[in-house]
Structure formats: C-alpha cells, structure tokens
Scaffold this motif. Structure first.
Motif, mmCIF file in Angstrom:
data_model
loop_
_atom_site.group_PDB
_atom_site.id
_atom_site.type_symbol
_atom_site.label_atom_id
_atom_site.label_comp_id
_atom_site.label_asym_id
_atom_site.label_seq_id
_atom_site.Cartn_x
_atom_site.Cartn_y
_atom_site.Cartn_z
ATOM 1 N N ARG A 135 30.074 -43.085 9.287
ATOM 2 C CA ARG A 135 28.823 -42.916 8.546
ATOM 3 C C ARG A 135 29.090 -42.258 7.193
ATOM 4 O O ARG A 135 28.540 -42.649 6.167
ATOM 5 N N GLN A 136 29.976 -41.261 7.187
ATOM 6 C CA GLN A 136 30.297 -40.583 5.928
ATOM 7 C C GLN A 136 31.013 -41.522 4.962
ATOM 8 O O GLN A 136 30.755 -41.500 3.755
ATOM 9 N N SER A 137 31.892 -42.350 5.487
ATOM 10 C CA SER A 137 32.660 -43.265 4.614
ATOM 11 C C SER A 137 31.760 -44.315 3.973
ATOM 12 O O SER A 137 32.068 -44.845 2.901
ATOM 13 N N ARG A 138 30.643 -44.632 4.616
ATOM 14 C CA ARG A 138 29.738 -45.649 4.091
ATOM 15 C C ARG A 138 28.798 -45.101 3.016
ATOM 16 O O ARG A 138 28.199 -45.875 2.271
ATOM 17 N N GLU A 139 28.651 -43.778 2.989
ATOM 18 C CA GLU A 139 27.753 -43.197 2.006
ATOM 19 C C GLU A 139 28.374 -43.267 0.613
ATOM 20 O O GLU A 139 29.578 -43.133 0.437
ATOM 21 N N THR A 140 27.517 -43.468 -0.371
ATOM 22 C CA THR A 140 27.981 -43.542 -1.748
ATOM 23 C C THR A 140 28.539 -42.191 -2.180
ATOM 24 O O THR A 140 27.943 -41.147 -1.926
#
Length: 462
Positions: A135-140
């Motif tokens: 989830r963190q890696s997908r955030e801008t």
C-alpha cells in the motif's frame, strides 16, 4: 479550555482505538509499542502514569518525559514527529505522547511492527506487513521527499542548519555524526541515497525561490476592508524560517497596539489588536501544511482594517473540516511530516494536533470573535477578526436561545439531545446548522467528531 482540561478530557474518555493508558514511565517497551501502533493506524495519544481505569497514579517529573522522549526517538523508525509533554492534571502529573497518523508506514519499534485494533495492540503478521508495504509503495511520493535535482550542501544555509542541530540536541535529539552535514540531513530524512530532498531546499536553501518560485510569501497591508488600495506590499523569499520571521515583522509593523490605564494602576497596559502568538501559529500551519507541489501556490498574509487573512495553497486532509479544527481534540494528519519535524525541533510546533485549538482559545481569552477557517478550491483561508470587530454577530433564534439559557458553562449536549429538547418540527439538518452557527459565534465548542460529537457551552457571553 487549557492544556490541563484537554488532557483531563482524554482521561475521561477512557481507552479507545486512539487512546492508550500506561501506568509507569519505566514501562518503555509498552509505551514504544503503543506509539508505534498508533503511528501505523489512526494516530492518537498515549497517557503515561495512568491505570486502566483512568486513575492518575502519582507525580511524574520533567526528567521522566525527557528520558522517554529520547528513548522513543532512538527506538522508533523511520524518524517521525510526535510530542512528549508533562501535563498537570487533577491528582498529579501525566506524560502525554501525542501521535499523528503516520505517513511513512510501516513504523518499526525495536525490530517489530505493531498496530492498534480496538483496545488491543498487536504485532503484525507477515501477510499484514506485506499489505502495508504494498500500500505504501503504491502511494504517490510526497513532494517534500522528492530529490531536489542539482541541490548541493553548499546551496544550503549552513548557519541555519547548525542552529537546527543545536536546537534538536537541546530537545534530546541525537545525531549519528553531528559534524557531517550530509549525515545530519540524512538523520532528518532530508537526504535520500546521497541526494538532498525538496524539503531540505524549503528549510535551508539559500536561493530556494529560484528553483521553486512557489515558496515565496506575499504580505500586503490594505487601506480599506475592500482591499482596493494597499499601504504596504512585500514579497519575501528564502528558507521557510526566514519567511516566518519576516512575516511576523510585517505583522508587528502594521498591527495597532492599544494602551489603556486601568483604575488603581499607574502604569498603562498595552494590548495588540490581534494575538501575535496565534498569528505565528497560523503562519506556521500555513508553511508546514501547504501544497508545495503547485507551481501557482504560495502563502500570503493580508492585513485589512478589521481583519487579517492567512492563505496557503493547500487543502485540509481527508477527514478534517473547519469545524474539527476549532474543536479541542481532532485527528492530526501531517501533510509535510519532514518539514513539520524540523519546525518542531525549532520549538515552533509544541503539541501535535492542538495548535488550532490554542488559536481559538487565545482569541477567546482576548474576548475576540473566534477565527474562521475555510477550505476552498484555491486553498485554506484563516481569518482573524480584530478586537471589537463583531465579537458575537450571529442572530440567535428561539431554539438556540433556549439551548443557551439551559446550558451552564462547560455543560455539553449532543445533536440528538438538542433535537429531543427542541421537540418536533426540526430536522437533523436544521439542528446541525443551529449548532454550527453557535460554534462559529464562539458560544459552543465541538468535542469529538462524527455522530458522537458533543457541544460544550463556552464562557463567551451573548
């Protein structure tokens, strides 16, 4: 309501998904797990020196808070802003750790990751850990964390950086290699993979406006409330701390100071038209919570004869509303955590999630109309109204009058109770509008959020 009342309110609420009680300051591992868990979920507060029933157990010392602050900073990664303070409450003293909702999850305490689920603090399993990382890696990537292309150590104000180190050390912060600027910046999350970030430029860049013109601050003093002619106009550029300093100088130059002699006193008392501490708090919020990615953005200060407006090109984080900002307790969501952290080390931010309420309280202490926040498409507007500028300029209907007459100072009421008290013929929408108007007038304080919100009568007179 002061800090003591706010902390006592947390004690009265009891433990929840955002509040944790821990009996002893020596239970450092329990405290560390709780802080880590709140960072990984919704944020909140850990109250130390309190049993499970909310009973204050004894007297803690400032040294206990200092030791705990240092322990948490050393054992929780990545680095993050949270505040550790010693509060006086009825029955003794407690240590309050105020924690924002973390922006760089997962946070780790001594090699393990924890979350808060209801009243429980749980170590996450492998599946939950993978979910958090994905989830963190997908955030801008936040603008403040992006690499500042071409920015070098020599482009930074070294004197200001050294001052930051000294102030951080005074607050118990420890650096791995204090004499190496690149290592210090890495410790502050202002350098990644050997390259400086945009946050480093905003905080310390000597010529930051050449690379990021949106960092400039505009200050204007107008002749009339319509804003058609101006008396003074300035455009400031440089590190964020310089902008704050220059904006405060501008405000003090144009804000009137009234002097009066009180009966029985030989010396006169001076009183500014506006509370300077609250103006500074409003400016700090504008500088640390604004949207730096917008090239058309910025921060502005506009002084009119009857009001002062502070604008920034940001937006309230999801879940926050202008009404919540005026409440005694609300969620703390840091838009630019790295920039906020350095402002905290400079002692320009005191308590996570309580700055806006302090603004409201100081204005009320000066018997001023409460300030107003507006979340517009163009950005966030904060308006202060000068002394004597319509302290209470709201029309009170019969329902509201009956409510105010029936509520004692500090007594509270929920919306459903208000509807029941008024009787038939009022919709939830009308009731909500009645209560919101009384909040805007400074006659009620909203406590909590959502359906559970209650409204407490203030000392403000009609």
């Amino acid at each position: 309501m002061n800090v003591r009342n706010l902390t006592e309110e947390l004690l009265g609420k009891g433990e929840s998904d955002r509040i944790e009680f821990i009996a002893s300051a020596r239970a450092e591992n329990l405290i560390g797990r709780a802080v880590c868990a709140l960072l990984n979920t919704k944020g909140g507060s850990v109250l130390v020196g309190v049993d499970d029933c909310g009973q204050v157990l004894g007297v803690l010392r400032e040294e206990d808070a200092d030791v705990l602050r240092l322990f948490l900073h050393r054992h929780i990664t990545p680095q993050v802003l949270f505040t550790v303070t010693l509060d006086d409450v009825q029955g003794g003293r407690v240590i309050t750790v105020d924690i924002p909702e973390g922006s760089d999850r997962p946070y780790v305490f001594d090699g393990a990751v924890y979350i808060k689920k209801g009243l429980d603090i749980l170590a996450v399993d492998a599946a939950t850990m993978r979910e958090m990382v994905v989830r963190q890696s997908r955030e801008t990537e936040r603008w403040e964390r992006r690499v500042a292309v071409g920015l070098a150590i020599d482009d930074l104000d070294r004197k200001l950086l050294d001052e930051t180190v000294r102030k951080a050390q005074d607050r118990g912060y420890r650096f791995e290699e204090v004499h190496k600027p690149d290592a210090v910046l890495a410790d502050l999350a202002l350098a990644r993979f050997g390259q400086l970030t945009n946050a480093a430029d905003v905080l310390f860049g000597k010529r930051v406006a050449l690379r990021h013109p949106q960092t400039r601050l505009r200050a204007v003093c107008y002749e009339t409330d319509r804003g058609d002619n101006f008396i003074d106009e300035q455009l400031y550029e440089g590190p964020a701390f310089y902008l704050l300093e220059e904006a405060m100088v501008f405000l003090k130059r144009h804000v009137a100071i009234a002097a009066e002699f009180k009966p029985g006193q030989l010396a006169r008392e001076s009183r500014p038209q506006y509370p300077f501490n609250s103006l500074r708090e409003g400016l700090v919020n504008a500088l640390v919570h604004r949207d730096y990615a917008a090239f058309s953005g910025g921060v502005s200060v506009s002084i009119y004869p009857g009001r002062i407006e502070i604008w920034n090109s940001g937006h309230l984080s999801m879940g926050l509303t202008p009404e919540k900002l005026r409440s005694a307790t609300h969620e703390s969501i840091l838009v630019n955590p790295d920039i906020s952290h350095v402002f905290y080390l400079h002692e320009l931010m005191e308590r996570v999630g309580r700055g806006t309420f302090k603004i409201v309280q100081e204005c009320r202490d000066m018997r001023m109309r409460p300030p107003v926040w507006q979340n517009k498409v163009s950005g966030v507007h904060l308006t202060f109204f000068g002394v004597g500028q319509g302290q209470i300029s709201v029309k009170i209907n019969e329902r509201q009058r009956a409510l105010l007459d029936g509520l004692g100072i500090n007594e509270s009421i929920r919306m459903d109770e208000y509807v029941e008290r008024v009787g038939r013929g009022i919709s939830d929408r009308q009731a909500r509008r009645d209560l919101r108007n009384l909040v805007d007038a400074g006659l009620l304080d909203p406590i909590g959020a959502g359906p559970a919100t209650s409204y407490r009568r203030t000392e403000t007179k009609i």
